[in-house]
Each structure stands twice: as structure tokens, then as C-alpha cells.
Motif scaffolding. Structure first.
Motif, PDB file in Angstrom:
ATOM      1  N   ALA A  17      13.061 -50.161  42.356  1.00 58.61           N
ATOM      2  CA  ALA A  17      13.978 -49.104  41.926  1.00 58.61           C
ATOM      3  C   ALA A  17      13.387 -48.256  40.808  1.00 58.61           C
ATOM      4  N   GLY A  18      13.801 -47.002  40.779  1.00 60.99           N
ATOM      5  CA  GLY A  18      13.456 -46.118  39.674  1.00 60.99           C
ATOM      6  C   GLY A  18      14.647 -45.923  38.751  1.00 60.99           C
ATOM      7  N   THR A  19      15.819 -46.302  39.260  1.00 64.08           N
ATOM      8  CA  THR A  19      17.063 -46.134  38.510  1.00 64.08           C
ATOM      9  C   THR A  19      17.818 -47.448  38.474  1.00 64.08           C
ATOM     10  N   PHE A  20      18.378 -47.731  37.305  1.00 62.32           N
ATOM     11  CA  PHE A  20      19.267 -48.881  37.148  1.00 62.32           C
ATOM     12  C   PHE A  20      20.615 -48.320  36.726  1.00 62.32           C
ATOM     13  N   ALA A  21      21.605 -48.464  37.604  1.00 58.47           N
ATOM     14  CA  ALA A  21      22.972 -48.042  37.285  1.00 58.47           C
ATOM     15  C   ALA A  21      23.768 -49.310  37.016  1.00 58.47           C
ATOM     16  N   VAL A  22      24.496 -49.324  35.926  1.00 60.01           N
ATOM     17  CA  VAL A  22      25.291 -50.506  35.602  1.00 60.01           C
ATOM     18  C   VAL A  22      26.758 -50.124  35.531  1.00 60.01           C
ATOM     19  N   LEU A  23      27.564 -50.873  36.277  1.00 60.55           N
ATOM     20  CA  LEU A  23      29.013 -50.695  36.225  1.00 60.55           C
ATOM     21  C   LEU A  23      29.502 -51.405  34.977  1.00 60.55           C
ATOM     22  N   ILE A  24      30.166 -50.664  34.093  1.00 58.57           N
ATOM     23  CA  ILE A  24      30.598 -51.222  32.811  1.00 58.57           C
ATOM     24  C   ILE A  24      32.101 -51.415  32.836  1.00 58.57           C
ATOM     25  N   GLY A  25      32.496 -52.684  32.986  1.00 59.83           N
ATOM     26  CA  GLY A  25      33.907 -53.052  32.997  1.00 59.83           C
ATOM     27  C   GLY A  25      34.282 -53.802  31.734  1.00 59.83           C
ATOM     28  N   GLN A  26      35.442 -54.410  31.756  1.00 58.32           N
ATOM     29  CA  GLN A  26      35.965 -55.083  30.570  1.00 58.32           C
ATOM     30  C   GLN A  26      35.106 -56.254  30.093  1.00 58.32           C
ATOM     31  N   ASP A  27      34.434 -56.953  31.010  1.00 61.31           N
ATOM     32  CA  ASP A  27      33.659 -58.115  30.565  1.00 61.31           C
ATOM     33  C   ASP A  27      32.137 -57.927  30.642  1.00 61.31           C
ATOM     34  N   THR A  28      31.680 -56.730  30.975  1.00 55.57           N
ATOM     35  CA  THR A  28      30.238 -56.502  31.132  1.00 55.57           C
ATOM     36  C   THR A  28      29.483 -56.801  29.831  1.00 55.57           C
ATOM     37  N   ARG A  29      30.038 -56.395  28.715  1.00 57.89           N
ATOM     38  CA  ARG A  29      29.388 -56.596  27.414  1.00 57.89           C
ATOM     39  C   ARG A  29      29.131 -58.077  27.139  1.00 57.89           C
ATOM     40  N   SER A  30      30.019 -58.939  27.609  1.00 64.07           N
ATOM     41  CA  SER A  30      29.903 -60.365  27.302  1.00 64.07           C
ATOM     42  C   SER A  30      29.103 -61.153  28.330  1.00 64.07           C
ATOM     43  N   LYS A  31      28.606 -60.514  29.370  1.00 66.35           N
ATOM     44  CA  LYS A  31      27.828 -61.215  30.400  1.00 66.35           C
ATOM     45  C   LYS A  31      26.402 -61.426  29.894  1.00 66.35           C
ATOM     46  N   HIS A  32      26.040 -62.669  29.660  1.00 67.85           N
ATOM     47  CA  HIS A  32      24.721 -62.965  29.122  1.00 67.85           C
ATOM     48  C   HIS A  32      23.768 -63.512  30.171  1.00 67.85           C
ATOM     49  N   LYS A  33      24.267 -63.776  31.355  1.00 71.97           N
ATOM     50  CA  LYS A  33      23.413 -64.127  32.481  1.00 71.97           C
ATOM     51  C   LYS A  33      23.477 -62.971  33.458  1.00 71.97           C
ATOM     52  N   PRO A  53      27.254 -53.000  26.856  1.00 73.90           N
ATOM     53  CA  PRO A  53      26.310 -53.991  26.342  1.00 73.90           C
ATOM     54  C   PRO A  53      25.320 -53.342  25.362  1.00 73.90           C
ATOM     55  N   PRO A  54      25.084 -53.957  24.217  1.00 75.00           N
ATOM     56  CA  PRO A  54      24.177 -53.391  23.216  1.00 75.00           C
ATOM     57  C   PRO A  54      22.762 -53.132  23.744  1.00 75.00           C
ATOM     58  N   ILE A  55      22.321 -53.880  24.736  1.00 74.93           N
ATOM     59  CA  ILE A  55      20.958 -53.734  25.242  1.00 74.93           C
ATOM     60  C   ILE A  55      20.692 -52.361  25.860  1.00 74.93           C
ATOM     61  N   ILE A  56      21.742 -51.643  26.271  1.00 72.19           N
ATOM     62  CA  ILE A  56      21.522 -50.300  26.832  1.00 72.19           C
ATOM     63  C   ILE A  56      22.027 -49.205  25.898  1.00 72.19           C
ATOM     64  N   ARG A  57      22.264 -49.549  24.652  1.00 73.65           N
ATOM     65  CA  ARG A  57      22.684 -48.578  23.649  1.00 73.65           C
ATOM     66  C   ARG A  57      21.469 -47.962  22.969  1.00 73.65           C
ATOM     67  N   ASN A  58      21.565 -46.670  22.694  1.00 76.86           N
ATOM     68  CA  ASN A  58      20.543 -45.951  21.926  1.00 76.86           C
ATOM     69  C   ASN A  58      19.140 -46.047  22.522  1.00 76.86           C
ATOM     70  N   ILE A  59      19.074 -46.010  23.854  1.00 77.41           N
ATOM     71  CA  ILE A  59      17.772 -46.061  24.532  1.00 77.41           C
ATOM     72  C   ILE A  59      17.539 -44.825  25.400  1.00 77.41           C
ATOM     73  N   GLY A  60      18.479 -43.871  25.360  1.00 76.77           N
ATOM     74  CA  GLY A  60      18.332 -42.669  26.174  1.00 76.77           C
ATOM     75  C   GLY A  60      19.111 -42.675  27.464  1.00 76.77           C
ATOM     76  N   ALA A  61      19.961 -43.658  27.660  1.00 74.15           N
ATOM     77  CA  ALA A  61      20.789 -43.741  28.868  1.00 74.15           C
ATOM     78  C   ALA A  61      21.920 -42.727  28.811  1.00 74.15           C
ATOM     79  N   ILE A  62      22.449 -42.403  29.984  1.00 71.99           N
ATOM     80  CA  ILE A  62      23.620 -41.532  30.067  1.00 71.99           C
ATOM     81  C   ILE A  62      24.805 -42.361  30.532  1.00 71.99           C
ATOM     82  N   PHE A  63      25.990 -41.971  30.076  1.00 71.09           N
ATOM     83  CA  PHE A  63      27.222 -42.674  30.408  1.00 71.09           C
ATOM     84  C   PHE A  63      28.179 -41.710  31.081  1.00 71.09           C
TER      85      PHE A  63
END
Length: 168
Positions: A73-89, A122-132
Motif C-alpha cells: 500500500a501507498g496509503t494507510f487509512a484508519v477508521l477512528i472510532g470511540q475505542d481506536t485510541r485505546s487499541k494497543h494491538k 491515536p497519538p501515533i498519527i498525531r502531528n505527522i502530516g496526516a489529514i483528518f
């Protein structure tokens, strides 16, 4: 993790996209697949999901399987729901692999927000140039076709883009 085999053809020449999501949000992913199949909705993405669920607790194995698909893939799209931030696996591991690979990242807010949402993102995709963007076929399709990553910060489209696409 998804249940679909990779989609090999792409009528619009879009880069392949891996969609990450919490298992609690799989119905949203299935709706995205329906958007893709509906000829009246101008939406398409080349799907790189895993062929079947990974039934393992071995982190190295799971990451290797994620990497195999995300490498397509060249693109990673992530669906951000209520529990996405807390998913560590899984979802977090997918995001880590996508970042390591340098994928273009699109955060899709299931709550309809047009900007990053601190409480769910999720903090891992914050401030890295992603669009929301919100979960809607027109704006997701627009982001898949047009967005280029920036060096840092969080991005969103201005209201005029939404108006051009028929949003109010």
C-alpha cells in the motif's frame, strides 16, 4: 483485521490502500466496501487488507503479516472510532508499520468530525502530516485522490472543499 483479499484492479489508478480499524468498527469498513461496489458513488480504493483474521498473540508474527500487506500500500487509512485510541494491538501495530514504511495517512473520523479529535485519535498519527476527514464517501474519495502528506502537524480540508463536494 479485515476479511477481504487484496483488490488488484483500480479503475482510477489510485494507490493501494490499507484500511486499519478496531474490530468494533468493522461494519464501517464493510460500508466502505459497499461504497466501492456502488456504481452511483464515485468512490474507489485498491484494497490491501489481510486475507483472513490473524489468530495469534505473537506480536512479531502479527507485525510481519501486517507489514506484508501494508508494504503493498501507498496509503494507510484508519477508521477512528470511540475505542481506536485505546487499541494497543493490531491497529496500533498497523499504524506503526505504515509510519515506518512512509505511507500517506488519512484519519477517517467515525463521529463525523472534519478535524482531528483529541479524545479518539491515536497519538501515533498525531502531528505527522496526516489529514483528518469525516466518514463520508465523497470526502474520503477526495482525500484518497488528492491528499499528499506534509512534514508535520495535523491537517483538514477547509470548508470550501466540502462545499465544492456538496456538503453543507
Amino acid at each position: 483485521m479485515s476479511l477481504k483479499q487484496p483488490f488488484r484492479g483500480d479503475r482510477m489508478g489510485l494507490s493501494r490502500t490499507f484500511v486499519g480499524f478496531s474490530s468494533t468498527d468493522i461494519h464501517y469498513y464493510r460500508l466502505m466496501l459497499a461504497w466501492k461496489e456502488n456504481e452511483h458513488i464515485d468512490f474507489n480504493f485498491a484494497n490491501c487488507q489481510l486475507g483472513k483474521e490473524i489468530n495469534s498473540e505473537d506480536e512479531a508474527y502479527i507485525r510481519r503479516k501486517c507489514r506484508e500487506r501494508i508494504d503493498m500500500a501507498g496509503t494507510f487509512a484508519v477508521l477512528i472510532g470511540q475505542d481506536t485510541r485505546s487499541k494497543h494491538k493490531y491497529v496500533r501495530w498497523e499504524m506503526e508499520v505504515a509510519r515506518e514504511k512512509g505511507c500517506r495517512i488519512i484519519g477517517i473520523n467515525l463521529d463525523g468530525s472534519r478535524r482531528v479529535v483529541d479524545a479518539t485519535c491515536p497519538p501515533i498519527i498525531r502531528n505527522i502530516g496526516a489529514i483528518f476527514v469525516p466518514f463520508s464517501p465523497k470526502i474520503v474519495a477526495y482525500a484518497l485522490e488528492n491528499y499528499q502528506m506534509h512534514e508535520n502537524d495535523d491537517y483538514h480540508y477547509k470548508d470550501k472543499v466540502y462545499k465544492q463536494l456538496g456538503f453543507k
